[in-house]
Design an enzyme around this catalytic site. Sequence first.
Site, short mmCIF file in Angstrom:
data_model
loop_
_atom_site.label_atom_id
_atom_site.label_comp_id
_atom_site.label_asym_id
_atom_site.label_seq_id
_atom_site.Cartn_x
_atom_site.Cartn_y
_atom_site.Cartn_z
N SER A 38 1.12 -9.54 7.74
CA SER A 38 1.12 -8.55 7.27
C SER A 38 0.11 -8.15 5.93
CB SER A 38 2.62 -8.06 6.67
OG SER A 38 3.01 -9.17 5.80
N ASP B 155 9.34 -6.91 -4.09
CA ASP B 155 8.49 -7.50 -3.12
C ASP B 155 7.24 -8.02 -4.09
OD1 ASP B 155 6.33 -8.16 -1.23
OD2 ASP B 155 7.01 -6.37 -0.07
N HIS C 291 3.35 -8.63 -1.36
CA HIS C 291 2.56 -7.64 -1.05
C HIS C 291 2.13 -6.88 -1.98
CE1 HIS C 291 5.03 -8.56 2.86
NE2 HIS C 291 3.86 -8.40 3.47
#
Length: 418
Positions: free
Chosen positions: A148, A396, A399
Amino acid sequence: MVKSSSQVNPNNNTIILPSSSTWGIRNSFQFLTIILLTLLISLLYLSQDNGSSPSFTPSPPLKNDSSLEKCDYFNGKWVYDNGTLYPLYKENECSFMSDQLACEKFGRKDLSYQKWRWQPHHCDLPRFNATALLEKLRNKRAVFVGDSLNREQWISMLCLVDSSIPPPLKSLYINGSLFTFKAMEYNAKIEFYWAPLLVESNADDPIKHSVPVAERIVRTQAIEKHATHWTNADYIFFNSYLWWRMPVVNVLWGAFESPDGTYNTIEMLKAYEMALKTWSDWLVNHVNHSKTRIFWISMAPTHERSQEWGGADGQNCYNETEPIKRENYWGSGSDPVMMKLVEDAVQNLATKGLNIQLLNITQLSEYRKDAHLSIYRKHWEPLTQQQLSNPIGYADCCHWCLPGVPDTWNEILYAFLV
């Protein structure tokens, strides 16, 4: 990970002696006197400062002339750019922005994370020029392969070129794990292929890949199913770290659909090394060494423990708004042993005639605790009241917001490509 730090001493330390024809030596006595004086001066010079080393340091030998032209883009500092250059695009103007990366759209008010510019210590990054990049990719195919974070860098790249292409002349297609962006005027493709562990695994579905760590299974000896989608690419940008961050790995010998498969639990670093060996062997045997340029993008750090940068215990990247200013800061979110395994694999490939460029984005990203998604993204499942009462628990810190740090990764990549 070894960082590029080649520097050339600009001082010329060569001592030029006059030619013998100008000495004017007329007899042996004069000649002997000059030799004795020379020896005396040399002894005095070597014994100065009680035996210390000479006052100058000779320049190290250069491996090749090209080292003079190289710039170490990976060592530097973040500089706040309060002008009009950054961000390089606007979140709401990128046609390919993902709701998982759009921090401003999902409530982040402090947008200073968009204004920091990476400044190498001894040179400047070239200004990103979308047209120049697209010309470089004319009639070519570039593929980002990995997890990702590599997908995020791919989206960043699409946002960087988006405004330079009229809407009728660009398209995006999805075929399983392969996402293909095409700039029609240039006949250029910029693609992403989902392969979070590079080799085959039970997390290879690009949509339904949320497999609990304890149930994750890897076929470290099998890569062909993925690799057939990369074979003819002109540029390949690999990464694979985040999905390996577990103590042990369940390794399958045999096919997933075969009842005769054998499962072994292997220490992570050993399994990772096995996967890199499979990846390396495939590159040697299937990539056109004279056509394809290959890059490996190093680990993108996480910021889960604020005490590591001087914050309070029990905190993470949530509510962070400033980069880390301490030079060479390194947190537990990056694994230098894994990075060394990649470096060893790349060096081994070089002995076989396949040169891979390492893009060491880890250190520069280590400073950016302020630039993660935190809580500002789309959540596919409604958050519970318990989660809402403790934002740190669902922030998070892996990311990154876009525009943001991945754009800098692409600026560095652009410097190597163009």
